[in-house]
Scaffold this motif. Structure first.
Motif, mmCIF file in Angstrom:
data_model
loop_
_atom_site.group_PDB
_atom_site.id
_atom_site.type_symbol
_atom_site.label_atom_id
_atom_site.label_comp_id
_atom_site.label_asym_id
_atom_site.label_seq_id
_atom_site.Cartn_x
_atom_site.Cartn_y
_atom_site.Cartn_z
ATOM 1 N N ALA A 110 -8.321 -2.301 4.320
ATOM 2 C CA ALA A 110 -7.897 -3.423 3.477
ATOM 3 C C ALA A 110 -9.048 -3.891 2.598
ATOM 4 O O ALA A 110 -8.842 -4.257 1.431
ATOM 5 C CB ALA A 110 -7.381 -4.570 4.345
ATOM 6 N N MET B 58 -6.801 7.303 -0.318
ATOM 7 C CA MET B 58 -6.138 5.992 -0.364
ATOM 8 C C MET B 58 -5.367 5.737 0.920
ATOM 9 O O MET B 58 -5.263 4.602 1.374
ATOM 10 C CB MET B 58 -5.175 5.901 -1.552
ATOM 11 C CG MET B 58 -5.849 5.836 -2.886
ATOM 12 S SD MET B 58 -4.640 5.566 -4.190
ATOM 13 C CE MET B 58 -4.382 3.801 -3.953
ATOM 14 N N TRP C 96 -9.453 -1.429 -0.305
ATOM 15 C CA TRP C 96 -8.229 -1.109 -1.034
ATOM 16 C C TRP C 96 -8.358 -1.331 -2.541
ATOM 17 O O TRP C 96 -8.017 -0.444 -3.335
ATOM 18 C CB TRP C 96 -7.050 -1.889 -0.473
ATOM 19 C CG TRP C 96 -5.784 -1.620 -1.223
ATOM 20 C CD1 TRP C 96 -5.120 -2.471 -2.039
ATOM 21 C CD2 TRP C 96 -5.043 -0.394 -1.238
ATOM 22 N NE1 TRP C 96 -4.012 -1.858 -2.563
ATOM 23 C CE2 TRP C 96 -3.947 -0.574 -2.087
ATOM 24 C CE3 TRP C 96 -5.217 0.853 -0.624
ATOM 25 C CZ2 TRP C 96 -3.009 0.423 -2.334
ATOM 26 C CZ3 TRP C 96 -4.286 1.845 -0.873
ATOM 27 C CH2 TRP C 96 -3.207 1.627 -1.719
ATOM 28 N N LYS D 236 0.836 -1.197 0.000
ATOM 29 C CA LYS D 236 0.000 0.000 0.000
ATOM 30 C C LYS D 236 0.874 1.252 0.000
ATOM 31 O O LYS D 236 0.654 2.168 -0.786
ATOM 32 C CB LYS D 236 -0.911 -0.019 1.230
ATOM 33 C CG LYS D 236 -1.831 1.177 1.347
ATOM 34 C CD LYS D 236 -2.719 1.045 2.587
ATOM 35 C CE LYS D 236 -3.602 2.248 2.763
ATOM 36 N NZ LYS D 236 -4.493 2.116 3.932
#
Length: 94
Positions: free
Chosen positions: A66, A61, A69, A4
């Motif tokens: 999760a 973002m 995402w 990420k």
């Protein structure tokens, strides 16, 4: 760094690069003849708006869960692609 973090850093770098290139285009647009300058200024305003939208999406973002995402990445790429396309088109018109 997580995937990420790497993705966010990569996206930020791409957006920063586009913003830098926009400054160069703005300078070129200011040198245009009066009739063309108004159109260029209008297009630059649109590019700045897309840049703000992309930066906002990038900020969202950073806090995406999760579970969200993948959807957030897809949205970011869509916004970025639209920004790149608009930028490339405008650049080709100068």
């Amino acid at each position: 760094m997580t995937n990420k973090d790497v993705y966010i850093a990569k996206m930020k770098m791409q957006l920063d690069e586009l913003d830098g290139q926009m400054s160069v285009l703005e300078a070129r647009a200011k040198e245009a003849k009066d009739d063309a300058r108004a159109k260029y200024e209008e297009e630059m305003a649109k590019l700045h708006e897309q840049s703000k939208l992309a930066q906002g999406k990038l900020d969202s973002m950073k806090s995406a869960t999760a579970e969200a995402w993948d959807a957030t990445v897809a949205e970011m790429e869509k916004v970025r692609d639209a920004f790149v396309h608009s930028f490339s088109y405008f650049k080709s018109q100068l």
